[in-house]
Design a protein around this motif. Structure first.
Motif, mmCIF file in Angstrom:
data_model
loop_
_atom_site.group_PDB
_atom_site.id
_atom_site.type_symbol
_atom_site.label_atom_id
_atom_site.label_comp_id
_atom_site.label_asym_id
_atom_site.label_seq_id
_atom_site.Cartn_x
_atom_site.Cartn_y
_atom_site.Cartn_z
ATOM 1 N N LEU A 142 50.140 45.540 47.192
ATOM 2 C CA LEU A 142 48.767 46.061 47.178
ATOM 3 C C LEU A 142 47.924 45.329 46.137
ATOM 4 C CD1 LEU A 142 46.492 48.109 47.722
ATOM 5 C CD2 LEU A 142 47.642 49.667 46.117
ATOM 6 N N GLY A 143 48.461 45.165 44.940
ATOM 7 C CA GLY A 143 47.709 44.504 43.882
ATOM 8 C C GLY A 143 47.403 43.054 44.196
ATOM 9 N N LEU A 144 48.384 42.326 44.727
ATOM 10 C CA LEU A 144 48.183 40.903 45.023
ATOM 11 C C LEU A 144 47.185 40.705 46.153
ATOM 12 C CD1 LEU A 144 51.844 39.542 44.736
ATOM 13 C CD2 LEU A 144 49.957 39.229 43.122
ATOM 14 N N VAL A 145 47.319 41.513 47.206
ATOM 15 C CA VAL A 145 46.364 41.404 48.319
ATOM 16 C C VAL A 145 44.961 41.749 47.835
ATOM 17 C CG1 VAL A 145 45.697 42.335 50.574
ATOM 18 C CG2 VAL A 145 48.101 41.854 50.088
ATOM 19 N N GLY A 146 44.872 42.786 46.996
ATOM 20 C CA GLY A 146 43.574 43.156 46.458
ATOM 21 C C GLY A 146 42.967 42.058 45.596
ATOM 22 N N MET A 147 43.784 41.405 44.784
ATOM 23 C CA MET A 147 43.278 40.313 43.947
ATOM 24 C C MET A 147 42.767 39.158 44.799
ATOM 25 S SD MET A 147 46.138 40.263 40.892
ATOM 26 C CE MET A 147 45.389 38.840 40.071
ATOM 27 N N VAL A 148 43.521 38.807 45.830
ATOM 28 C CA VAL A 148 43.090 37.723 46.728
ATOM 29 C C VAL A 148 41.794 38.112 47.428
ATOM 30 C CG1 VAL A 148 43.681 36.416 48.795
ATOM 31 C CG2 VAL A 148 45.417 36.824 47.052
ATOM 32 N N GLY A 149 41.734 39.367 47.891
ATOM 33 C CA GLY A 149 40.532 39.829 48.568
ATOM 34 C C GLY A 149 39.309 39.805 47.677
ATOM 35 N N MET A 150 39.451 40.249 46.420
ATOM 36 C CA MET A 150 38.303 40.269 45.512
ATOM 37 C C MET A 150 37.929 38.872 45.041
ATOM 38 S SD MET A 150 37.626 43.303 45.830
ATOM 39 C CE MET A 150 36.053 42.931 45.061
ATOM 40 N N LEU A 151 38.918 37.988 44.960
ATOM 41 C CA LEU A 151 38.599 36.596 44.618
ATOM 42 C C LEU A 151 37.784 35.956 45.734
ATOM 43 C CD1 LEU A 151 39.111 34.531 42.386
ATOM 44 C CD2 LEU A 151 41.114 33.737 43.668
ATOM 45 N N ALA A 152 38.152 36.252 46.986
ATOM 46 C CA ALA A 152 37.379 35.745 48.123
ATOM 47 C C ALA A 152 35.979 36.368 48.133
ATOM 48 C CB ALA A 152 38.115 36.049 49.428
ATOM 49 N N TYR A 153 35.901 37.647 47.802
ATOM 50 C CA TYR A 153 34.604 38.330 47.756
ATOM 51 C C TYR A 153 33.699 37.689 46.710
ATOM 52 C CZ TYR A 153 31.429 42.358 48.122
ATOM 53 O OH TYR A 153 30.346 43.163 48.343
ATOM 54 N N TYR A 154 34.265 37.404 45.555
ATOM 55 C CA TYR A 154 33.483 36.750 44.502
ATOM 56 C C TYR A 154 33.057 35.352 44.935
ATOM 57 C CZ TYR A 154 32.163 34.814 39.981
ATOM 58 O OH TYR A 154 31.464 34.215 38.959
ATOM 59 N N ARG A 155 33.946 34.671 45.621
ATOM 60 C CA ARG A 155 33.646 33.320 46.086
ATOM 61 C C ARG A 155 32.469 33.303 47.055
ATOM 62 N NH1 ARG A 155 34.576 27.970 44.726
ATOM 63 N NH2 ARG A 155 34.556 26.661 46.596
ATOM 64 N N VAL A 156 32.396 34.316 47.901
ATOM 65 C CA VAL A 156 31.348 34.371 48.917
ATOM 66 C C VAL A 156 30.032 34.870 48.328
ATOM 67 C CG1 VAL A 156 30.613 35.475 51.067
ATOM 68 C CG2 VAL A 156 32.963 34.651 50.827
ATOM 69 N N PHE A 157 30.088 35.968 47.569
ATOM 70 C CA PHE A 157 28.861 36.630 47.123
ATOM 71 C C PHE A 157 28.490 36.335 45.670
ATOM 72 C CE2 PHE A 157 30.611 39.335 50.525
ATOM 73 C CZ PHE A 157 29.543 39.272 51.413
ATOM 74 N N ARG A 158 29.389 35.742 44.906
ATOM 75 C CA ARG A 158 29.122 35.428 43.494
ATOM 76 C C ARG A 158 28.651 36.652 42.727
ATOM 77 N NH1 ARG A 158 31.812 30.805 42.512
ATOM 78 N NH2 ARG A 158 31.345 29.229 44.077
ATOM 79 N N LEU A 159 29.219 37.786 43.033
ATOM 80 C CA LEU A 159 28.839 39.026 42.366
ATOM 81 C C LEU A 159 29.705 39.212 41.126
ATOM 82 C CD1 LEU A 159 27.119 41.656 42.540
ATOM 83 C CD2 LEU A 159 29.095 42.699 43.673
ATOM 84 N N PRO A 160 29.098 39.266 39.935
ATOM 85 C CA PRO A 160 29.901 39.391 38.708
ATOM 86 C C PRO A 160 30.799 40.619 38.693
ATOM 87 C CG PRO A 160 27.668 38.709 38.180
ATOM 88 C CD PRO A 160 27.668 39.029 39.637
ATOM 89 N N PHE A 161 30.336 41.744 39.238
ATOM 90 C CA PHE A 161 31.134 42.971 39.205
ATOM 91 C C PHE A 161 32.452 42.806 39.950
ATOM 92 C CE2 PHE A 161 32.346 47.172 40.852
ATOM 93 C CZ PHE A 161 32.401 47.889 39.666
ATOM 94 N N ALA A 162 32.533 41.848 40.867
ATOM 95 C CA ALA A 162 33.785 41.612 41.595
ATOM 96 C C ALA A 162 34.911 41.228 40.638
ATOM 97 C CB ALA A 162 33.595 40.520 42.648
ATOM 98 N N MET A 163 34.566 40.658 39.480
ATOM 99 C CA MET A 163 35.582 40.338 38.489
ATOM 100 C C MET A 163 36.234 41.606 37.933
ATOM 101 S SD MET A 163 36.108 37.064 37.902
ATOM 102 C CE MET A 163 36.160 36.949 39.692
ATOM 103 N N PHE A 164 35.453 42.670 37.841
ATOM 104 C CA PHE A 164 35.995 43.940 37.357
ATOM 105 C C PHE A 164 37.011 44.498 38.357
ATOM 106 C CE2 PHE A 164 35.992 48.553 36.970
ATOM 107 C CZ PHE A 164 36.149 48.731 35.607
ATOM 108 N N THR A 165 36.647 44.539 39.626
ATOM 109 C CA THR A 165 37.571 45.056 40.638
ATOM 110 C C THR A 165 38.785 44.143 40.789
ATOM 111 O OG1 THR A 165 36.179 43.985 42.319
ATOM 112 C CG2 THR A 165 35.823 46.320 41.925
ATOM 113 N N LEU A 166 38.582 42.845 40.609
ATOM 114 C CA LEU A 166 39.710 41.917 40.604
ATOM 115 C C LEU A 166 40.684 42.277 39.488
ATOM 116 C CD1 LEU A 166 41.104 39.213 41.483
ATOM 117 C CD2 LEU A 166 39.616 38.063 39.840
#
Length: 361
Positions: A142-166
């Motif tokens: 769960l943690g690894l998939v979530g990290m990959v997902g949030m890294l992709a989210y940050y890559r697409v949207f460049r949203l700083p808060f995505a680093m927190f969820t990552l």
């Protein structure tokens, strides 16, 4: 613009057709941000923005209702995997409008939380099935998939808060990994404070320490690329510092504080002093804020040992005076400290401190 391309140069470029007016205007704004932002800031201003107006609050309320309704359908129809996945896709689609196009702060944060939550729900439903149970290995997945997902989210949207969820998914990964490698590491009678004690819960406490170090260096990497703190890199660093500070301060100070005695107290005070200096040097108040509770405990214990019944009140007064004074003279203190320190790697890439200038988180 005092350095580089002047406004007259830009006007000449527009007149000659090299740039159009829109391009020249954007270049002027960028130059003002890079060169004039610091000069126009109030000395101790905090360049942090959660929302820009009530319109963002209104939209966020609507998004919250929409996402809650979509997740609620899971309970009605029993589609524990499909509906969270659909909600996740909807949150991404909405982010393309509210984050990439409208650049709305609070709705973007809400959509990021919705994406992370629905991603987590979908992964949990997929790996445990209808009647499965959670296990440390599944927690790691769960943690690894979530990290990959949030890294992709940050890559697409460049949203700083995505680093927190990552980072939150990173904590989940560490907790699962520790329990997988060291079964029974967390006994049922353990207190919350024990999880940060390197003597009582060494494996999990070491995990939080490693996480804190990784989050701190990740934040520092962003900070050093944006010393004037005018871009999303600084904001990304802010959210990582929010995670790194409690992980580091709680682990190191708690481990020494719970040791007891004069040695434990002295070590806890030393760690807090070092974190205070670090907070001033990198110009991030998060480390100092995370240590306030321990400052209060140590100060209260010292006053109480003096045998006075006013210990709680005196503790609040002294600690309040210290924090208020440091906050009021933060820029001057930082300028003096960095001016007194010798040159060290990366010093010139820290927020400016000459002539009393200091950037705040």
């Amino acid at each position: 613009m005092s350095d580089g391309v002047s406004r007259d140069d830009l006007r000449a470029a527009v007149a000659s057709g090299v740039l159009d007016e829109a391009q020249a205007s954007k270049l002027m704004i960028l130059s003002d941000q890079r060169q004039g932002y610091r000069a126009n800031m109030i000395g101790d201003d905090e360049p942090f923005e959660l929302f820009k107006g009530f319109a963002e609050i209104f939209v966020t309320v609507g998004l919250g209702l929409l996402m809650s309704g979509l997740i609620g359908l899971t309970a009605i129809f029993g589609q524990v995997t499909l509906i969270p996945a659909i909600a996740m896709l909807i949150s991404v689609a909405l982010a393309f409008y509210f984050t990439k196009k409208r650049r709305m702060s609070l709705p973007s944060i809400a959509l990021c939380i919705a994406f992370a939550s629905t991603l987590g729900l979908a992964v949990v439903a997929a790996i445990i099935g209808d009647y499965g149970q959670f296990s440390p290995l599944k927690t790691v997945i769960l943690g690894l998939v979530g990290m990959v997902g949030m890294l992709a989210y940050y890559r697409v949207f460049r949203l700083p808060f995505a680093m927190f969820t990552l980072g939150v998914f990173g904590i989940i990964t560490i907790i699962g990994g520790v329990e997988f490698l060291f079964p029974g590491n967390a006994p049922a009678n353990a207190n919350l404070t024990d999880y940060f004690d390197l003597r009582r819960q060494p494996h999990l406490a070491l995990g939080t320490l490693v996480f804190g170090v990784c989050a701190f260096f990740g934040a520092l990497w962003f900070d050093l690329q944006d010393p004037h703190r005018v871009s999303r890199k600084s904001a990304s660093a802010f959210w990582l510092h929010i995670l790194a500070a409690p992980a580091l301060v709680n682990t190191l100070v708690m481990s020494n504080y719970q040791m007891g005695g004069s040695v434990g107290t002295a070590l806890a005070v030393l760690v807090l002093a070092l974190f205070t200096l670090l907070a001033i040097i990198i110009d991030r108040r998060s480390f100092l804020t995370a240590g306030l509770i321990y400052m209060g405990l140590l100060l209260g214990s010292a006053i109480d040992e003096a045998g006075t019944q006013w210990a709680p009140i005196l503790t609040m007064l002294v600690l309040g005076l210290f924090v208020t004074s440091l906050g009021a003279f933060w820029t001057q203190t930082r300028a003096w400290l960095l001016g007194a320190l010798p040159d060290f790697p990366g010093k010139h890439r820290l927020p400016p401190f000459e002539d009393g200038l200091a950037v705040s988180e």
